[in-house]
Motif scaffolding. Sequence first.
Motif, mmCIF file in Angstrom:
data_model
loop_
_atom_site.group_PDB
_atom_site.id
_atom_site.type_symbol
_atom_site.label_atom_id
_atom_site.label_comp_id
_atom_site.label_asym_id
_atom_site.label_seq_id
_atom_site.Cartn_x
_atom_site.Cartn_y
_atom_site.Cartn_z
ATOM 1 N N ASP A 67 88.021 52.186 -22.539
ATOM 2 C CA ASP A 67 88.946 52.487 -23.635
ATOM 3 C C ASP A 67 88.546 53.776 -24.354
ATOM 4 N N ASP A 68 87.254 53.961 -24.564
ATOM 5 C CA ASP A 68 86.765 55.145 -25.273
ATOM 6 C C ASP A 68 87.052 56.418 -24.478
ATOM 7 N N ILE A 69 86.757 56.396 -23.183
ATOM 8 C CA ILE A 69 86.982 57.574 -22.342
ATOM 9 C C ILE A 69 88.474 57.854 -22.205
ATOM 10 N N THR A 70 89.265 56.810 -22.055
ATOM 11 C CA THR A 70 90.714 56.991 -21.946
ATOM 12 C C THR A 70 91.276 57.663 -23.193
ATOM 13 N N LEU A 100 89.205 54.042 -13.811
ATOM 14 C CA LEU A 100 87.907 53.956 -14.488
ATOM 15 C C LEU A 100 87.269 52.584 -14.347
ATOM 16 N N GLY A 101 88.087 51.550 -14.331
ATOM 17 C CA GLY A 101 87.541 50.204 -14.216
ATOM 18 C C GLY A 101 86.807 49.963 -12.915
ATOM 19 N N ALA A 102 87.120 50.750 -11.879
ATOM 20 C CA ALA A 102 86.458 50.577 -10.585
ATOM 21 C C ALA A 102 85.081 51.223 -10.541
ATOM 22 N N LEU A 103 84.681 51.910 -11.609
ATOM 23 C CA LEU A 103 83.388 52.594 -11.624
ATOM 24 C C LEU A 103 82.273 51.738 -12.207
#
Length: 215
Positions: free
Chosen positions: A148-151, A137-140
């Motif tokens: 953190d919220d999506i995870t 996700l961090g690469a997006l």
Amino acid sequence: MLDTPLMVRRRARGRWDAPPAVPFADWIARRGIARTWPPPTFGDLDYHLTTLFPPVRPRGHLEVRYLDAQPPGRWIDPVAMLAALLHRPDVTDRVLDLCAPVGTGEDRWVHAARHGTADPDLNRVARQLVDLACGELGALGLSGDSVDDITAALHARLDREPAPRRPGEPGRPTPPPRTPRVPPPPGPLPQPRTPQTGPRPRQSADPSTTRRTTP
């Protein structure tokens, strides 16, 4: 349209399974196995039309048809997960490797549709895919708070817990913390004392008597 096999056969009760390779035209003409069924209605025809997917749809695109069935305010979770799993070829190759053991055979599609992540093998692969997506996700270009919220939301889906709401998102207010109730001590409750209106009695000096004297 009428020559397309039925995907389902509506019933007032029970399962909607349809036998394979039975077109709607056979149901109208009462041919084959359809001759034992009640005659189709206009409602049956209307529903049959909703199951058709003509080949004039856009080609060369990945169509995800369940995004409109997300909980309120949580549409971003599957979008972010799909973007994370498809944004690099090596990540997508890893996805294919993870899904291969549970994606072989036509019966697996039916099984997955009926049981979802209640199936242990599908649950295991789903968790692996979520972990893989969350790591990407961090690469997006998302913020740390969004990652953190999506995870948290994706893992909550797997654990069948309510997904966290975004700050400021409408919903039920968080109730104030409840003060724990302290249980009363064991034994009978002490009786309240009755106030005395006259002079207090004085205990006799003789312990052998219980008579009380007053001055």
